[in-house]
Motif scaffolding. Structure first.
Motif, PDB file in Angstrom:
ATOM      1  N   ASN A 123       0.784  -1.087  -0.253  1.00 21.32           N
ATOM      2  CA  ASN A 123      -0.079  -0.040  -0.175  1.00 21.32           C
ATOM      3  C   ASN A 123       0.962   1.232  -0.192  1.00 21.32           C
ATOM      4  N   ALA A 124       2.118   1.041   0.403  1.00 21.22           N
ATOM      5  CA  ALA A 124       3.011   2.334   0.432  1.00 21.22           C
ATOM      6  C   ALA A 124       3.523   2.626  -0.860  1.00 21.22           C
ATOM      7  N   THR A 125       3.678   3.900  -1.346  1.00 18.92           N
ATOM      8  CA  THR A 125       4.133   4.404  -2.638  1.00 18.92           C
ATOM      9  C   THR A 125       5.517   3.913  -2.729  1.00 18.92           C
ATOM     10  N   ARG A 126       6.221   4.351  -1.719  1.00 15.97           N
ATOM     11  CA  ARG A 126       7.653   4.040  -1.723  1.00 15.97           C
ATOM     12  C   ARG A 126       8.089   2.467  -1.980  1.00 15.97           C
ATOM     13  N   ASP A 127       7.340   1.720  -1.222  1.00 17.92           N
ATOM     14  CA  ASP A 127       7.766   0.085  -1.434  1.00 17.92           C
ATOM     15  C   ASP A 127       7.222  -0.332  -2.926  1.00 17.92           C
ATOM     16  N   MET A 128       5.896   0.052  -3.245  1.00 14.98           N
ATOM     17  CA  MET A 128       5.696  -0.314  -4.651  1.00 14.98           C
ATOM     18  C   MET A 128       6.538   0.196  -5.723  1.00 14.98           C
ATOM     19  N   GLY A 129       7.080   1.338  -5.510  1.00 17.23           N
ATOM     20  CA  GLY A 129       8.050   2.200  -6.507  1.00 17.23           C
ATOM     21  C   GLY A 129       9.252   1.053  -6.398  1.00 17.23           C
ATOM     22  N   GLU A 130       9.730   0.824  -5.284  1.00 16.90           N
ATOM     23  CA  GLU A 130      10.932  -0.191  -5.153  1.00 16.90           C
ATOM     24  C   GLU A 130      10.727  -1.401  -6.015  1.00 16.90           C
ATOM     25  N   PHE A 131       9.432  -1.975  -5.866  1.00 14.31           N
ATOM     26  CA  PHE A 131       8.923  -3.276  -6.411  1.00 14.31           C
ATOM     27  C   PHE A 131       9.181  -3.163  -7.986  1.00 14.31           C
ATOM     28  N   ILE A 132       8.443  -1.894  -8.621  1.00 14.25           N
ATOM     29  CA  ILE A 132       8.568  -1.812 -10.044  1.00 14.25           C
ATOM     30  C   ILE A 132       9.973  -1.521 -10.552  1.00 14.25           C
ATOM     31  N   ALA A 133      10.821  -0.637  -9.818  1.00 13.45           N
ATOM     32  CA  ALA A 133      11.954  -0.226 -10.228  1.00 13.45           C
ATOM     33  C   ALA A 133      13.152  -1.586 -10.246  1.00 13.45           C
ATOM     34  N   ASN A 134      12.863  -2.553  -9.316  1.00 16.66           N
ATOM     35  CA  ASN A 134      13.437  -3.607  -9.301  1.00 16.66           C
ATOM     36  C   ASN A 134      13.121  -4.622 -10.443  1.00 16.66           C
ATOM     37  N   LEU A 135      11.868  -4.610 -10.755  1.00 16.42           N
ATOM     38  CA  LEU A 135      11.642  -5.470 -11.927  1.00 16.42           C
ATOM     39  C   LEU A 135      12.493  -4.763 -13.050  1.00 16.42           C
ATOM     40  N   ASP A 136      12.324  -3.634 -13.308  1.00 13.67           N
ATOM     41  CA  ASP A 136      12.771  -2.924 -14.538  1.00 13.67           C
ATOM     42  C   ASP A 136      14.408  -3.121 -14.709  1.00 13.67           C
ATOM     43  N   LYS A 137      15.018  -2.863 -13.543  1.00 21.67           N
ATOM     44  CA  LYS A 137      16.442  -3.166 -13.331  1.00 21.67           C
ATOM     45  C   LYS A 137      16.792  -4.557 -13.501  1.00 21.67           C
ATOM     46  N   TYR A 138      16.259  -5.342 -12.796  1.00 25.79           N
ATOM     47  CA  TYR A 138      16.724  -6.924 -12.711  1.00 25.79           C
ATOM     48  C   TYR A 138      16.112  -7.764 -13.514  1.00 25.79           C
ATOM     49  N   LEU A 139      14.865  -7.523 -14.037  1.00 21.62           N
ATOM     50  CA  LEU A 139      14.151  -8.492 -14.737  1.00 21.62           C
ATOM     51  C   LEU A 139      14.041  -8.135 -16.235  1.00 21.62           C
ATOM     52  N   GLY A 140      14.733  -7.066 -16.605  1.00 21.45           N
ATOM     53  CA  GLY A 140      14.704  -6.589 -17.852  1.00 21.45           C
ATOM     54  C   GLY A 140      13.462  -5.949 -18.413  1.00 21.45           C
ATOM     55  N   ASN A 141      13.604  -5.430 -19.811  1.00 23.72           N
ATOM     56  CA  ASN A 141      12.222  -5.046 -20.235  1.00 23.72           C
ATOM     57  C   ASN A 141      12.252  -5.264 -21.683  1.00 23.72           C
ATOM     58  N   SER A 142      12.753  -6.304 -21.919  1.00 24.33           N
ATOM     59  CA  SER A 142      12.708  -6.721 -23.304  1.00 24.33           C
ATOM     60  C   SER A 142      11.834  -7.902 -23.817  1.00 24.33           C
ATOM     61  N   CYS A 143      11.250  -8.337 -22.625  1.00 20.67           N
ATOM     62  CA  CYS A 143      10.074  -9.398 -22.656  1.00 20.67           C
ATOM     63  C   CYS A 143       8.839  -8.778 -22.131  1.00 20.67           C
ATOM     64  N   VAL A 144       7.894  -9.794 -22.065  1.00 23.68           N
ATOM     65  CA  VAL A 144       6.664  -9.442 -21.544  1.00 23.68           C
ATOM     66  C   VAL A 144       6.810  -9.982 -19.961  1.00 23.68           C
ATOM     67  N   ARG A 145       6.506  -9.074 -19.110  1.00 21.56           N
ATOM     68  CA  ARG A 145       6.609  -9.224 -17.532  1.00 21.56           C
ATOM     69  C   ARG A 145       4.932  -9.185 -17.275  1.00 21.56           C
ATOM     70  N   ILE A 146       4.628 -10.019 -16.451  1.00 20.55           N
ATOM     71  CA  ILE A 146       3.186 -10.118 -16.163  1.00 20.55           C
ATOM     72  C   ILE A 146       3.223 -10.343 -14.531  1.00 20.55           C
ATOM     73  N   VAL A 147       2.626  -9.536 -13.371  1.00 23.18           N
ATOM     74  CA  VAL A 147       2.425  -9.958 -12.103  1.00 23.18           C
ATOM     75  C   VAL A 147       1.075 -10.189 -12.009  1.00 23.18           C
ATOM     76  N   VAL A 148       0.733 -11.380 -11.334  1.00 21.77           N
ATOM     77  CA  VAL A 148      -0.587 -11.691 -10.888  1.00 21.77           C
ATOM     78  C   VAL A 148      -0.759 -11.008  -9.399  1.00 21.77           C
ATOM     79  N   HIS A 149      -2.037 -10.643  -9.332  1.00 21.41           N
ATOM     80  CA  HIS A 149      -2.336  -9.814  -8.048  1.00 21.41           C
ATOM     81  C   HIS A 149      -3.850  -9.868  -7.887  1.00 21.41           C
TER      82      HIS A 149
END
Length: 197
Positions: A123-149
């Motif tokens: 629920n925290a903007t900072r923590d969600m931002g960290e999650f999104i930033a780590n996906l971009d940095k470590y899981l790349g952005n050349s493929c399709v990335r999907i989160v189930v929520h």
């Protein structure tokens, strides 16, 4: 390719079933419900219900007559704490090993956000931002990335937690189980393409 998306819904709305069907169709090159796919390796970061997932995988293979052992389908042995850079880096190392042997992933699915979020507060903007930033940095952005929520507690037309996630994704699919047992899939967000019908 090069997109970040979300599949969300209440428990029992077949979120994992939809995500697995996408992954297996991409891994096998089979059309997904009449939609052509680009075949390639896939990575499934599973955070819960591994026994149930194994049964669903077996059922999909049996139904389609596909030996899953022949597919470039790779499933994690444990959840990942993706708000933690060290944990996200470990995932990136594993994906690099897969890439070296089989080529870059065409799709990565994180199921569910809650189980792979780590120690932060979704629920925290900072923590969600960290999650999104780590996906971009470590899981790349050349493929399709999907989160189930999961759906929001009150508003079932949105996903749970901080709205930064909706702002970051390129597409969303919402699943809702109806009283007659059918499941409706809607497309509340599609950034750079027509909404799915």
């Amino acid at each position: 390719t090069g997109t970040f998306g979300e599949i969300f819904g209440d428990p029992g709305s077949y979120k994992t079933f939809v995500a697995l069907s996408m992954l297996l169709c991409v891994a096998s090159g089979r059309p997904w419900y009449g939609h052509a796919v680009k075949q390639g390796p896939v990575v499934y970061i599973v955070g819960e219900g591994r026994q149930g997932v194994a049964r669903r995988l077996a059922a999909w293979g049996k139904y389609h007559g596909v030996d899953l052992a022949t597919l470039p389908f790779f499933m994690s042995s444990a959840p990942a704490a993706l708000t933690d850079p060290a944990s996200a880096a470990e995932v990136a190392e594993t994906i690099a090993e897969i890439t070296a042997q089989h080529g870059p992933p065409a799709m990565i699915v994180i199921d569910t956000l809650a189980r792979n979020f780590g120690p932060g507060d979704e629920n925290a903007t900072r923590d969600m931002g960290e999650f999104i930033a780590n996906l971009d940095k470590y899981l790349g952005n050349s493929c399709v990335r999907i989160v189930v929520h999961h759906s929001g507690h009150g508003d079932k037309t949105r996903s749970r937690g901080n709205s930064a996630l909706k702002g970051a994704v390129d597409f969303q699919f919402c699943l809702a189980k109806k009283a007659d047992g059918t499941v409706e899939m809607s497309n509340p967000k599609m950034k750079d393409a027509p909404e799915a019908q």
